[in-house]
Scaffold this active site. Structure first.
Site, PDB file in Angstrom:
ATOM      1  N   ASP A 198       4.275   2.366  -1.165  1.00 41.05           N
ATOM      2  CA  ASP A 198       2.875   2.417  -0.712  1.00 41.05           C
ATOM      3  C   ASP A 198       2.845   3.082   0.659  1.00 41.05           C
ATOM      4  O   ASP A 198       3.664   2.774   1.521  1.00 41.05           O
ATOM      5  CB  ASP A 198       2.326   0.986  -0.622  1.00 41.05           C
ATOM      6  CG  ASP A 198       0.838   0.954  -0.344  1.00 41.05           C
ATOM      7  OD1 ASP A 198       0.053   0.790  -1.300  1.00 41.05           O
ATOM      8  OD2 ASP A 198       0.454   1.136   0.835  1.00 41.05           O
TER       9      ASP A 198
ATOM     10  N   GLU B 230      -2.715   5.371  -3.040  1.00 38.68           N
ATOM     11  CA  GLU B 230      -1.551   5.801  -2.255  1.00 38.68           C
ATOM     12  C   GLU B 230      -0.352   4.970  -2.652  1.00 38.68           C
ATOM     13  O   GLU B 230       0.549   4.725  -1.890  1.00 38.68           O
ATOM     14  CB  GLU B 230      -1.882   5.779  -0.762  1.00 38.68           C
ATOM     15  CG  GLU B 230      -1.992   4.541   0.061  1.00 38.68           C
ATOM     16  CD  GLU B 230      -2.588   3.238  -0.483  1.00 38.68           C
ATOM     17  OE1 GLU B 230      -3.062   3.187  -1.637  1.00 38.68           O
ATOM     18  OE2 GLU B 230      -2.515   2.265   0.239  1.00 38.68           O
TER      19      GLU B 230
HETATM   20  N1  LIG Z   1      -7.665  10.865   1.063  1.00 38.71           N
HETATM   21  C1  LIG Z   1      -7.551  10.056   0.045  1.00 38.71           C
HETATM   22  N2  LIG Z   1      -7.565   8.747   0.250  1.00 38.71           N
HETATM   23  C2  LIG Z   1      -7.417   7.880  -0.783  1.00 38.71           C
HETATM   24  C3  LIG Z   1      -7.181   8.308  -2.075  1.00 38.71           C
HETATM   25  N3  LIG Z   1      -7.006   7.204  -2.886  1.00 38.71           N
HETATM   26  C4  LIG Z   1      -7.162   6.113  -2.102  1.00 38.71           C
HETATM   27  N4  LIG Z   1      -7.402   6.496  -0.808  1.00 38.71           N
HETATM   28  C5  LIG Z   1      -7.618   5.695   0.312  1.00 38.71           C
HETATM   29  O1  LIG Z   1      -6.492   4.935   0.651  1.00 38.71           O
HETATM   30  C6  LIG Z   1      -6.874   3.812   1.405  1.00 38.71           C
HETATM   31  C7  LIG Z   1      -6.073   2.585   1.050  1.00 38.71           C
HETATM   32  O2  LIG Z   1      -6.302   1.642   2.044  1.00 38.71           O
HETATM   33  P1  LIG Z   1      -5.889   0.218   1.986  1.00 38.71           P
HETATM   34  O3  LIG Z   1      -5.707  -0.265   0.573  1.00 38.71           O
HETATM   35  O4  LIG Z   1      -6.761  -0.616   2.841  1.00 38.71           O
HETATM   36  O5  LIG Z   1      -4.414   0.141   2.645  1.00 38.71           O
HETATM   37  P2  LIG Z   1      -3.876   0.800   3.898  1.00 38.71           P
HETATM   38  O6  LIG Z   1      -4.869   1.310   4.793  1.00 38.71           O
HETATM   39  O7  LIG Z   1      -2.821   1.875   3.424  1.00 38.71           O
HETATM   40  O8  LIG Z   1      -3.059  -0.259   4.596  1.00 38.71           O
HETATM   41  P3  LIG Z   1      -1.775  -0.934   4.066  1.00 38.71           P
HETATM   42  O9  LIG Z   1      -1.558  -0.601   2.652  1.00 38.71           O
HETATM   43  O10 LIG Z   1      -1.953  -2.379   4.308  1.00 38.71           O
HETATM   44  O11 LIG Z   1      -0.717  -0.325   4.957  1.00 38.71           O
HETATM   45  C8  LIG Z   1      -8.393   3.701   1.158  1.00 38.71           C
HETATM   46  O12 LIG Z   1      -9.090   4.017   2.371  1.00 38.71           O
HETATM   47  C9  LIG Z   1      -8.701   4.655   0.084  1.00 38.71           C
HETATM   48  O13 LIG Z   1      -9.929   5.237   0.271  1.00 38.71           O
HETATM   49  C10 LIG Z   1      -7.125   9.702  -2.302  1.00 38.71           C
HETATM   50  O14 LIG Z   1      -6.906  10.150  -3.391  1.00 38.71           O
HETATM   51  N5  LIG Z   1      -7.288  10.505  -1.210  1.00 38.71           N
END
Ligand SMILES: Nc1nc2c(ncn2[C@@H]2O[C@H](COP(=O)(O)OP(=O)(O)OP(=O)(O)O)[C@@H](O)[C@H]2O)c(=O)[nH]1
Length: 631
Positions: free
Chosen positions: A506, A549
């Site tokens: 992740d 992600e």
């Molecule tokens: N740019 C972009 N962002 C994405 C995509 N898929 C998911 N996200 C973003 O990834 C973020 C995931 O955030 P969180 O699940 O809160 O986790 P985090 O900020 O990585 O924090 P931790 O996992 O706790 O380290 C979200 O803001 C989603 O909008 C994508 O395809 N592109």
């Protein structure tokens, strides 16, 4: 006694010669009837008229004024004249008319007129006994007629050619040619018809003294022309029938035919027709020693031949009169007619005439009792006759050779032409085959190109569809369903010798990255991360994006340390991504939880749970690290 034998022998030859002149001239006038269907109606009417009123037709023609005619029309005008003179049996005038016509046109511009005039010319020469020199012209016309489907010209040429064959004693060839023409000719029509060739057939049999065979042909001719009411032709056919019957000793019918022939000739004012008929009657009465009748017929015939200007027949007529007066012992008259006869013809032109004169001279001497002189004269005549016959045989041989050579070169030409045609046809077929082959090849090529194009397009599309269905567009890694499916498949075929690991990855604080640098840069990070995965993992490993992600990796064939190091390598590479991203204070890291899969067959979810747990531990421990967990 001797002088009588000699006299008979000369007489036979003279008689034969007479037959040739008589028969020839009369039959030729039928050849002159060859009609010209292409003529303008006025001319056709004139030719029609000529068959019943030849003199009148000629008179009308003479009244026409061709001053304003084009050269071709003038030539046509002369051609009509040649035919009209032919019908009247004026060979010299016929020659002049044909020559005048020929001087006006060329064979290229007016081929039909040219060949018709050429045939008329040879026809006229033939009536004067010199037709053979026109052999090439006749052959030309015959060929042209055949090649251009002009049956009229072709048949006219065949008729003249048969005359030339008769002239050179080639009766069998003549019969063959006439039979061929008879088969080709129509029953009726404006040009030569079957009846004309049955007439010609009869002429050949008459030449061969086969009068009995000639009769049915003559009857066919007569029947046809009676039906058509063509008086001139009827009169000629009747004359021939009459003569044949007399020769066959059918006196009554013979005389009846001749009388009718003369009557018709009188009705249509055909001077020559009348004269020939009368002459024939006279010959018959002379043979019966009916001198009064013979004399009156001969005198009347003489008058008509005189009016018509027929020198040859006048000569013959004068000789017969001289013979008659010799037999009636009127020697003064006999000598007077003999002298006239001698003045009538040029002995150079007709060498036999000289012998006929000598023979008649001997007759007179003999009748007067001067037997010695008569004998000497006849001996000389016989010698001359033999020389002449020898000379004629040589000439005929030469002529036959000429005909044979023309015929064989004609056959050769035909063969060559046929060969040429065949070659051209073969070439055309070959060309067609080549064109078809080319078309086939081009079509096949187009088809192959089409198939290649569509296969390529189809493959591209199906590959694209496959990609869309199984791969993540942004990272190029397997998508969620494909990752899960592939890992499950691997688990099913789990090999104890091949250790297997499941890794949950992740990206840390990805929300912050999006928030701080924008979604586009977040996408770029994901894309670069996909590239890093492809760099670090082998073909045998399996990596897929299972969330925004979040990534799931399955490693096979490594020791636990090797597997751990591989993930660590990816982590370290990711931590250095900021070198690639031109953004202030940018950094990205990952956390990973690794779990070794053992052979006690837990479910896929248990392994995921195990890896997820390890990941949680990594996150909790401060992120940017890999934790390996035990189940
Ligand atoms: N740019 C972009 N962002 C994405 C995509 N898929 C998911 N996200 C973003 O990834 C973020 C995931 O955030 P969180 O699940 O809160 O986790 P985090 O900020 O990585 O924090 P931790 O996992 O706790 O380290 C979200 O803001 C989603 O909008 C994508 O395809 N592109």
């Amino acid at each position: 006694m001797k002088s009588q034998e000699l006299s008979d022998s000369v007489s036979m030859n003279i008689y034969f010669k007479h037959m040739i002149w008589g028969t020839g001239l009369l039959l030729y006038s039928l050849a002159g009837l060859a009609r010209i269907s292409a003529f303008n109606p006025a001319y056709q009417d004139l030719l029609d008229l000529s068959e019943n009123q030849p003199q009148k037709a000629l008179q009308y023609w003479q009244e026409m004024d061709p001053v304003d005619f084009s050269a071709a029309r003038k030539a046509e005008h002369h051609l009509v004249a040649s035919q009209l003179y032919g019908n009247l049996d004026y060979p010299n005038k016929m020659t002049t008319a044909a020559q005048q016509g020929l001087a006006l046109i060329s064979s290229k511009e007016e081929p039909w007129l040219f060949h018709q005039l050429s045939l008329a010319l040879v026809d006229s020469w033939d009536r004067n006994g010199t037709g053979i020199r026109g052999l090439a012209k006749v052959e030309d016309a015959q060929r042209w007629g055949a090649e251009n489907n002009d049956l009229g010209t072709r048949l006219y040429a065949m008729l003249i050619l048969s005359q030339l064959l008769i002239q050179t004693d080639q009766y069998n060839q003549a019969l063959q040619l006439v039979q061929e023409a008879y088969d080709l000719a129509p029953v009726e029509g404006p040009d030569l018809v079957k009846a004309d060739f049955s007439n010609q057939m009869s002429a050949i049999y008459v030449y061969r003294d086969e009068f009995e065979i000639a009769l049915p042909y003559l009857q066919e001719t007569l029947a046809h022309y009676r039906k058509k009411d063509k008086k001139l032709a009827v009169s000629i056919a009747l004359f021939e029938l009459g003569r044949a019957h007399l020769v066959l000793d059918r006196t009554a019918s013979g005389l009846a035919y001749l009388q009718e022939s003369i009557q018709i000739a009188v009705a249509i004012n055909d001077l020559q027709g009348i004269a020939y008929g009368l002459n024939e009657l006279a010959t018959h009465h002379l043979s019966l020693q009916e001198y009064d009748k013979a004399e009156s017929y001969l005198q009347e015939a003489r008058q008509r031949f005189n009016e018509a200007g027929n020198q040859y027949m006048l000569f013959d007529n004068n000789i017969q009169l001289s013979q008659l007066y010799t037999q009636t012992k009127q020697f003064g008259l006999a000598e007077q007619y003999l002298t006239t006869a001698a003045q009538q013809v040029d002995p150079q032109l007709l060498p036999f005439s000289q012998i006929a004169i000598q023979r008649q001279q001997a007759n007179i001497l003999d009748a007067r009792g001067q037997h010695e002189e008569a004998y000497d004269l006849l001996t000389d005549a016989v010698k001359q006759l033999q020389e002449l016959e020898a000379q004629q045989s040589a000439e005929k041989l030469h002529q036959i050779r000429a005909i044979f050579e023309v015929e064989s070169s004609e056959q050769e030409n035909q063969l060559l032409a046929q060969k040429n045609q065949l070659q051209q046809q073969q070439l055309a077929i070959k060309n067609q085959q080549n064109i078809l082959l080319m078309l086939f090849l081009v079509s096949a090529l187009l088809l192959v190109l089409f198939l290649i194009y569509f296969t390529f397009k189809f493959r591209r599309q199906s590959a694209r569809l496959h990609e869309l269905a199984n791969y993540d567009e942004l990272t190029g890694l397997r998508n969620r369903s494909n990752t899960i499916y592939a890992i499950k498949h691997k688990l099913k075929n789990l090999d104890k010798e091949q250790p297997m690991y499941l890794v949950m990855i992740d990206l840390d604080y990805f929300k912050d990255i999006n928030d701080r640098f924008g979604h586009a840069l977040g996408d770029k990070v994901l894309k670069i991360f996909g590239d890093y995965c492809r760099d670090v993992f082998s073909e045998n490993d399996l990596a897929g994006r299972v969330g925004g992600e979040e990534f799931l990796v399955c490693l096979t064939g490594y020791t636990p340390q090797q597997a751990f190091d591989r993930i660590e390598k990816l982590r370290q590479k990711t931590a250095k991504m900021h070198h690639l991203i031109k953004a202030p204070d940018f950094s990205v890291t990952l956390s990973a939880g690794l779990c070794q899969i053992t052979a006690d067959k837990p479910s896929f979810h248990q392994w995921v749970k195990c890896a997820d747990k390890a990941l949680y531990q990594a996150k909790h421990a401060g992120r940017n690290q890999t934790i390996a967990a035990d189940l």
